[in-house]
Design a protein around this motif. Structure first.
Motif, PDB file in Angstrom:
ATOM      1  N   ALA A  14     -32.786  -3.879  26.815  1.00 29.19           N
ATOM      2  CA  ALA A  14     -33.616  -4.819  27.020  1.00 29.19           C
ATOM      3  C   ALA A  14     -32.956  -5.949  28.119  1.00 29.19           C
ATOM      4  N   GLY A  15     -33.862  -6.758  28.579  1.00 33.43           N
ATOM      5  CA  GLY A  15     -33.265  -7.792  29.545  1.00 33.43           C
ATOM      6  C   GLY A  15     -33.674  -7.500  31.031  1.00 33.43           C
ATOM      7  N   HIS A  21     -32.341 -13.626  36.673  1.00 33.88           N
ATOM      8  CA  HIS A  21     -32.706 -14.968  36.727  1.00 33.88           C
ATOM      9  C   HIS A  21     -31.585 -15.543  35.844  1.00 33.88           C
ATOM     10  N   GLY A  22     -30.645 -14.965  35.120  1.00 33.38           N
ATOM     11  CA  GLY A  22     -29.745 -15.549  34.561  1.00 33.38           C
ATOM     12  C   GLY A  22     -29.841 -15.122  32.936  1.00 33.38           C
ATOM     13  N   SER A  23     -30.813 -14.230  32.559  1.00 30.73           N
ATOM     14  CA  SER A  23     -30.606 -13.643  31.140  1.00 30.73           C
ATOM     15  C   SER A  23     -29.702 -12.875  30.946  1.00 30.73           C
ATOM     16  N   THR A  24     -29.367 -12.569  29.467  1.00 31.59           N
ATOM     17  CA  THR A  24     -28.440 -11.449  29.059  1.00 31.59           C
ATOM     18  C   THR A  24     -29.441 -10.090  29.280  1.00 31.59           C
ATOM     19  N   ALA A  25     -28.949  -8.999  29.495  1.00 32.12           N
ATOM     20  CA  ALA A  25     -29.420  -7.617  29.314  1.00 32.12           C
ATOM     21  C   ALA A  25     -28.579  -6.680  28.665  1.00 32.12           C
ATOM     22  N   PHE A 284     -38.060 -16.098  30.642  1.00 39.14           N
ATOM     23  CA  PHE A 284     -36.683 -15.634  30.757  1.00 39.14           C
ATOM     24  C   PHE A 284     -35.616 -16.143  29.429  1.00 39.14           C
ATOM     25  N   THR A 285     -35.739 -17.212  28.946  1.00 41.34           N
ATOM     26  CA  THR A 285     -35.133 -17.709  27.835  1.00 41.34           C
ATOM     27  C   THR A 285     -35.415 -16.938  26.657  1.00 41.34           C
ATOM     28  N   ALA A 286     -36.844 -16.208  26.441  1.00 43.67           N
ATOM     29  CA  ALA A 286     -37.288 -15.576  25.386  1.00 43.67           C
ATOM     30  C   ALA A 286     -36.600 -14.224  25.586  1.00 43.67           C
ATOM     31  N   VAL A 287     -36.335 -13.704  26.828  1.00 44.07           N
ATOM     32  CA  VAL A 287     -35.711 -12.176  27.001  1.00 44.07           C
ATOM     33  C   VAL A 287     -34.261 -12.333  26.558  1.00 44.07           C
ATOM     34  N   ASP A 288     -33.594 -13.577  27.108  1.00 45.27           N
ATOM     35  CA  ASP A 288     -32.247 -13.645  26.666  1.00 45.27           C
ATOM     36  C   ASP A 288     -31.987 -13.688  25.139  1.00 45.27           C
ATOM     37  N   SER A 289     -32.750 -14.246  24.407  1.00 36.71           N
ATOM     38  CA  SER A 289     -32.751 -14.243  22.914  1.00 36.71           C
ATOM     39  C   SER A 289     -33.094 -12.779  22.229  1.00 36.71           C
ATOM     40  N   ILE A 290     -33.791 -12.125  22.919  1.00 36.58           N
ATOM     41  CA  ILE A 290     -34.177 -10.875  22.499  1.00 36.58           C
ATOM     42  C   ILE A 290     -32.967  -9.837  22.670  1.00 36.58           C
ATOM     43  N   SER A 291     -32.390 -10.326  23.939  1.00 36.99           N
ATOM     44  CA  SER A 291     -31.060  -9.282  24.380  1.00 36.99           C
ATOM     45  C   SER A 291     -29.879  -9.517  23.361  1.00 36.99           C
ATOM     46  N   SER A 292     -29.743 -10.826  23.111  1.00 34.07           N
ATOM     47  CA  SER A 292     -28.506 -11.247  22.292  1.00 34.07           C
ATOM     48  C   SER A 292     -28.816 -10.785  20.870  1.00 34.07           C
ATOM     49  N   GLU A 293     -30.036 -10.900  20.384  1.00 34.32           N
ATOM     50  CA  GLU A 293     -30.207 -10.253  19.004  1.00 34.32           C
ATOM     51  C   GLU A 293     -30.126  -8.994  19.003  1.00 34.32           C
ATOM     52  N   LEU A 294     -30.817  -8.139  19.999  1.00 34.27           N
ATOM     53  CA  LEU A 294     -30.696  -6.748  19.795  1.00 34.27           C
ATOM     54  C   LEU A 294     -29.141  -6.403  19.696  1.00 34.27           C
ATOM     55  N   ALA A 295     -28.309  -6.852  20.630  1.00 39.27           N
ATOM     56  CA  ALA A 295     -26.965  -6.573  20.561  1.00 39.27           C
ATOM     57  C   ALA A 295     -26.203  -6.863  19.225  1.00 39.27           C
ATOM     58  N   GLU A 316     -37.600  -2.321  16.560  1.00 40.72           N
ATOM     59  CA  GLU A 316     -38.984  -2.133  17.299  1.00 40.72           C
ATOM     60  C   GLU A 316     -39.703  -3.234  17.592  1.00 40.72           C
ATOM     61  N   GLU A 317     -39.339  -4.477  16.696  1.00 37.39           N
ATOM     62  CA  GLU A 317     -40.075  -5.673  17.046  1.00 37.39           C
ATOM     63  C   GLU A 317     -39.688  -6.209  18.132  1.00 37.39           C
ATOM     64  N   LEU A 318     -38.348  -6.211  18.475  1.00 33.96           N
ATOM     65  CA  LEU A 318     -37.606  -6.702  19.635  1.00 33.96           C
ATOM     66  C   LEU A 318     -38.108  -5.959  20.813  1.00 33.96           C
ATOM     67  N   MET A 319     -38.402  -5.019  20.821  1.00 38.27           N
ATOM     68  CA  MET A 319     -38.711  -4.060  21.925  1.00 38.27           C
ATOM     69  C   MET A 319     -40.159  -4.290  22.449  1.00 38.27           C
ATOM     70  N   GLU A 320     -40.827  -4.471  21.171  1.00 39.74           N
ATOM     71  CA  GLU A 320     -42.224  -4.801  21.701  1.00 39.74           C
ATOM     72  C   GLU A 320     -42.561  -6.256  22.280  1.00 39.74           C
ATOM     73  N   MET A 321     -41.709  -7.197  21.759  1.00 43.21           N
ATOM     74  CA  MET A 321     -41.707  -8.539  22.217  1.00 43.21           C
ATOM     75  C   MET A 321     -41.087  -8.273  23.862  1.00 43.21           C
TER      76      MET A 321
END
Length: 406
Positions: A14-15, A21-25, A284-295, A316-321
């Motif tokens: 993810a990420g 642009h500063g988001s988590t991956a 980018f903020t949404a992606v950062d949230s997805i990466s953090s939740e996935l971790a 699966e839901e996070l990957m789709e988002m």
């Protein structure tokens, strides 16, 4: 005698792009490896145990006064007389005097090594390998100096597909070279694959990063770090944090075989950000949230099958988002969309990994998914001309093999 090293490839869970642009991956190792075996003739100054010296004698003639590199999967072999290397790289000497802090390859050395590579007349269709061969020569001469040897490389990783093949090469090569130097002490009573200690891994990672610089110019360091230590890393704004998965993960990796220009794709996202700063900031903020939740999900304990299934559904839901947001960034591709449509028919979740614009697509394979369904999905994807690989996610990093009997 044969000492081998293997290092895994990597995926971005993810990420990707948003991390610029500063988001988590989040990146993870995959159990597809690059293997390097290293043979020295008996009189090349190596430090094998005396009981092994006789077993090495049969390699002496093959390696006499020549450094050989065999890329087995490519059907290519390169060789350089040791005298020619000394003539071109007079400072290479007997190896590095400061192994714990490798210096970057100088522009002069890069130019000199390029001359040695050009002499090998690499076929035009495989000229992309030249940077990797240059990295090999620099790592070899920097660590081992000008000694005759034979190095054989094989890999389960497709080249140029975003799965970290160059980093796995640099990590496994650095490990093999250091393992047979005075800088790393191996226990020759051990047999089979085994991991090195933390200090040794840190040293390998530093050398591999310098090799990656020769190949890529300005690598992030993510690929070689994942390949060295294995498992997973979380990274943001240049900071890398190693994390440990507490659940089994298996992915179908579909290689679309569509080449992509990573720099152009990154630039395209940046241009879109300039045109739509507020909208892209929200992406980018949404992606950062997805990466953090996935971790967080991956690191949480899964005491039973029910817990694993619940975690897989969330992933699966996070990957789709994440995939939807990557489409917002403009980095998808017709080939990627074909994979998404195909896997969706089987109610499986997928996302691109890496730069996009082609490359590879990840599909989560739930623990309870039947093998019959997996076979059907693979057959349909392969009928589109794609390459399919199944890989465990988040396993061991670099390992050394010594069988004690060869």
């Amino acid at each position: 005698m044969e000492v081998r090293a293997r290092a895994p490839g990597k995926i971005i869970l993810a990420g990707e792009h948003a991390v610029v642009h500063g988001s988590t991956a989040v990146a993870a190792s995959i159990d597809l490896y690059t293997y390097v075996s290293l043979h020295f003739p008996a009189d090349s100054g190596n430090r094998f145990p005396s009981k092994e010296m006789e077993a090495i004698e049969n390699l002496k003639q093959d390696n006499d006064d020549t450094l050989k590199l065999q890329l087995k999967d490519m059907g290519l072999e390169f060789s350089w007389p040791v005298g020619r290397i000394k003539e071109t790289l007079p400072d290479s000497g007997t190896g590095c005097d400061a192994p714990s802090s490798p210096a970057s390859c100088s522009p002069w050395t890069i130019k000199s090594i390029a001359a040695l590579v050009e002499e090998q007349n690499i076929p035009e269709a495989k000229i992309g390998l030249a940077a990797g061969v240059s990295a090999f020569l620099w790592l070899y001469t920097s660590i081992q100096g000008c000694k005759p040897a034979k190095v054989v490389v094989t890999s389960e990783l497709p080249l140029g597909s975003g799965l970290g093949s160059s980093a796995a090469f640099c990590v496994s090569l650095s490990a093999a070279l250091l393992a047979l130097s005075d800088f790393v002490v191996l226990d020759f009573s051990r047999q089979g694959w085994f991991m090195l200690g933390e200090n040794e891994l840190d040293l390998v990672n530093k050398w591999a990063f310098e090799g990656e610089k020769i190949i890529h110019g300005k690598p992030s360091g993510i690929d070689n770090t994942v390949s060295t230590y294995g498992n997973m890393i979380e990274f943001r704004s240049g900071d890398l944090t190693r994390i440990k998965s507490n659940m089994p993960l298996k992915m179908l990796i579909t290689n679309t075989k569509v080449g992509r220009n990573t720099k152009a794709l990154v630039a395209g996202v940046s241009e879109r950000t300039i045109r739509h700063p507020n909208a892209m900031a929200a992406v980018f903020t949404a992606v950062d949230s997805i990466s953090s939740e996935l971790a967080t999900i991956i690191q949480a304990p899964a005491p039973d099958d029910l817990a694993v299934t619940e975690k897989e559904e969330k992933l699966e839901e996070l990957m789709e988002m994440n995939q939807g947001l990557l489409q917002c960034m403009g980095v998808s591709h017709a080939s990627i969309e074909t994979v998404l449509r195909t896997t969706l028919k089987y109610k499986l979740s997928s996302k691109l990994t890496g730069a996009g614009g082609g490359g590879c697509v990840l599909t989560l394979l739930p623990t309870l998914l039947s093998g019959t369904v997996i076979d059907k999905v693979i057959a349909e994807l392969e009928s589109c001309g794609f390459q399919c690989l199944i890989a465990g996610i988040g396993g061991n990093g670099l390992e050394i093999f010594y069988d004690g009997s060869s």
